[in-house]
Design a protein around this motif. Structure first.
Motif, PDB file in Angstrom:
ATOM      1  N   THR A   1       0.839  -1.186   0.000  1.00 26.00           N
ATOM      2  CA  THR A   1       0.000   0.000   0.000  1.00 26.00           C
ATOM      3  C   THR A   1       0.883   1.247   0.000  1.00 26.00           C
ATOM      4  OG1 THR A   1      -0.066   0.160   2.392  1.00 26.00           O
ATOM      5  CG2 THR A   1      -1.663  -1.303   1.366  1.00 26.00           C
TER       6      THR A   1
ATOM      7  N   ARG B   1       1.709   2.973   2.428  1.00 28.49           N
ATOM      8  CA  ARG B   1       2.625   2.976   3.556  1.00 28.49           C
ATOM      9  C   ARG B   1       4.001   2.479   3.104  1.00 28.49           C
ATOM     10  NH1 ARG B   1      -2.217   1.199   5.604  1.00 28.49           N
ATOM     11  NH2 ARG B   1      -2.967   2.177   7.513  1.00 28.49           N
TER      12      ARG B   1
ATOM     13  N   THR C   1       4.732  -1.526   6.593  1.00 30.61           N
ATOM     14  CA  THR C   1       3.528  -2.011   7.262  1.00 30.61           C
ATOM     15  C   THR C   1       3.929  -2.624   8.598  1.00 30.61           C
ATOM     16  OG1 THR C   1       2.402  -2.479   5.173  1.00 30.61           O
ATOM     17  CG2 THR C   1       1.575  -3.601   7.124  1.00 30.61           C
ATOM     18  N   ARG C   2       3.350  -2.099   9.670  1.00 29.47           N
ATOM     19  CA  ARG C   2       3.705  -2.525  11.030  1.00 29.47           C
ATOM     20  C   ARG C   2       2.786  -3.675  11.450  1.00 29.47           C
ATOM     21  NH1 ARG C   2       2.652   0.882  14.672  1.00 29.47           N
ATOM     22  NH2 ARG C   2       4.517   0.789  15.972  1.00 29.47           N
TER      23      ARG C   2
ATOM     24  N   ARG D   1      -0.392   0.211  18.212  1.00 27.98           N
ATOM     25  CA  ARG D   1      -1.220   0.615  17.071  1.00 27.98           C
ATOM     26  C   ARG D   1      -0.652   0.100  15.740  1.00 27.98           C
ATOM     27  NH1 ARG D   1      -5.777   3.679  18.934  1.00 27.98           N
ATOM     28  NH2 ARG D   1      -5.407   3.742  21.188  1.00 27.98           N
TER      29      ARG D   1
ATOM     30  N   ASP E   1      -0.555  -1.815  11.992  1.00 25.23           N
ATOM     31  CA  ASP E   1      -1.472  -1.818  10.859  1.00 25.23           C
ATOM     32  C   ASP E   1      -2.240  -3.133  10.766  1.00 25.23           C
ATOM     33  OD1 ASP E   1      -0.573   0.753   9.769  1.00 25.23           O
ATOM     34  OD2 ASP E   1       1.294  -0.318   9.371  1.00 25.23           O
ATOM     35  N   VAL E   2      -1.550  -4.241  11.082  1.00 19.66           N
ATOM     36  CA  VAL E   2      -2.116  -5.573  10.909  1.00 19.66           C
ATOM     37  C   VAL E   2      -1.681  -6.469  12.061  1.00 19.66           C
ATOM     38  CG1 VAL E   2      -2.161  -7.645   9.434  1.00 19.66           C
ATOM     39  CG2 VAL E   2      -2.131  -5.370   8.388  1.00 19.66           C
TER      40      VAL E   2
ATOM     41  N   GLY F   1      -8.631   0.832  13.230  1.00 17.29           N
ATOM     42  CA  GLY F   1      -7.566   1.093  12.278  1.00 17.29           C
ATOM     43  C   GLY F   1      -6.612  -0.076  12.101  1.00 17.29           C
ATOM     44  N   THR F   2      -6.727  -1.074  12.945  1.00 15.28           N
ATOM     45  CA  THR F   2      -5.881  -2.269  12.848  1.00 15.28           C
ATOM     46  C   THR F   2      -6.674  -3.397  12.203  1.00 15.28           C
ATOM     47  OG1 THR F   2      -4.564  -1.690  14.802  1.00 15.28           O
ATOM     48  CG2 THR F   2      -4.585  -4.007  14.145  1.00 15.28           C
ATOM     49  N   GLN F   3      -6.143  -3.958  11.127  1.00 19.64           N
ATOM     50  CA  GLN F   3      -6.780  -5.085  10.460  1.00 19.64           C
ATOM     51  C   GLN F   3      -6.245  -6.397  11.031  1.00 19.64           C
ATOM     52  OE1 GLN F   3      -9.241  -4.759   8.362  1.00 19.64           O
ATOM     53  NE2 GLN F   3      -9.124  -2.531   8.229  1.00 19.64           N
TER      54      GLN F   3
ATOM     55  N   LEU G   1      -5.243  -4.161   3.801  1.00 19.91           N
ATOM     56  CA  LEU G   1      -4.949  -2.733   3.929  1.00 19.91           C
ATOM     57  C   LEU G   1      -5.550  -1.927   2.790  1.00 19.91           C
ATOM     58  CD1 LEU G   1      -1.249  -2.771   5.185  1.00 19.91           C
ATOM     59  CD2 LEU G   1      -3.335  -2.354   6.505  1.00 19.91           C
TER      60      LEU G   1
END
Length: 228
Positions: A2, A4, A7-8, A52, A54-55, A80-82, A124
């Protein structure tokens, strides 16, 4: 990936060797940064609140708080977290509760790095990150005709669940555990769990007692008698 740059990701799995292996694999993938790892669902919830990400790559069968409940909490409290499920299990009793809890990706642990990247990228981007096996299972489920079942009494005896009653009916029909698993599209281990639970609740010792119990409580009918 994405927009970003990185990706965290948080990894949640109760098996140390598996968890460390996933973290090591992710560390080799482009655009992925593992910011934390959790040994159970409760730790995953805590880490998401703190970091926090991303995934979350989420296992399902974990102590204290399983992956389904952790997914539900994370999606409710941190939208906001998948969540992408990464599990050994692909049976209906694992798949559908996880998706209903808010997971947008579902992979089995034979997935390779490319599949994991695609799943993360997909969720995402607002898409589903599903393995081909899971996609086929969802399509099969949609295409299956609805199998009418006799409705149980409003108040089920001994605290049985509707699923346990369904398994009990199939036991009364003479189906073996593997046959019940195929009928319900679940694993044999899941069937054994349901049978052990209903035996414990109803105080049953064997399948013969279970069949008699089903007839006595009107949950099934003897052969040759119509189910009302």
């Amino acid at each position: 990936m994405t927009a970003r740059t990185v990706t965290r990701v948080v990894v949640a799995d109760d098996q140390t060797v598996v968890r460390e292996g996933i973290v090591m694999l992710l560390g080799l993938l482009p655009g992925i940064e593992v910011v934390g790892s959790a040994a159970d669902g409760a730790d995953a919830i805590r880490l998401v609140a703190e970091l926090r990400p991303d995934v979350v790559l989420m296992d399902l069968r974990m102590p204290r708080c399983d992956g389904v409940e952790a997914t539900r909490r994370i999606r409710a409290e941190h939208p906001g977290t998948q969540v992408v499920v990464l599990t050994t299990y692909a049976d209906d009793d694992s798949l559908f509760p996880a998706l209903q809890a808010g997971a947008r990706g579902y992979l089995t642990k034979d997935a390779d790095g490319d599949e994991i990247v695609r799943a993360i990228d997909g969720v995402l981007s607002g898409e589903a990150g599903l393995s081909p096996t899971i996609q086929r299972r969802l399509l099969e489920r949609v295409a299956e005709p609805v199998r009418p079942l006799p409705q149980p009494p409003d108040a089920l005896p001994d605290g049985l669940t509707a699923r346990e009653v369904e398994v009990l009916r199939l036991v009364a029909d003479g189906q073996s555990n593997p046959e019940i698993a195929r009928t319900l599209h679940v694993s044999t281990e899941t069937v054994k769990t349901h049978i052990n639970n209903l035996f414990a609740k109803a105080g049953l010792r064997d399948r013969a007692e279970a069949i008699h119990y089903a007839y006595r409580h009107g949950l099934a009918q003897p052969p040759g008698q119509p189910i009302t």
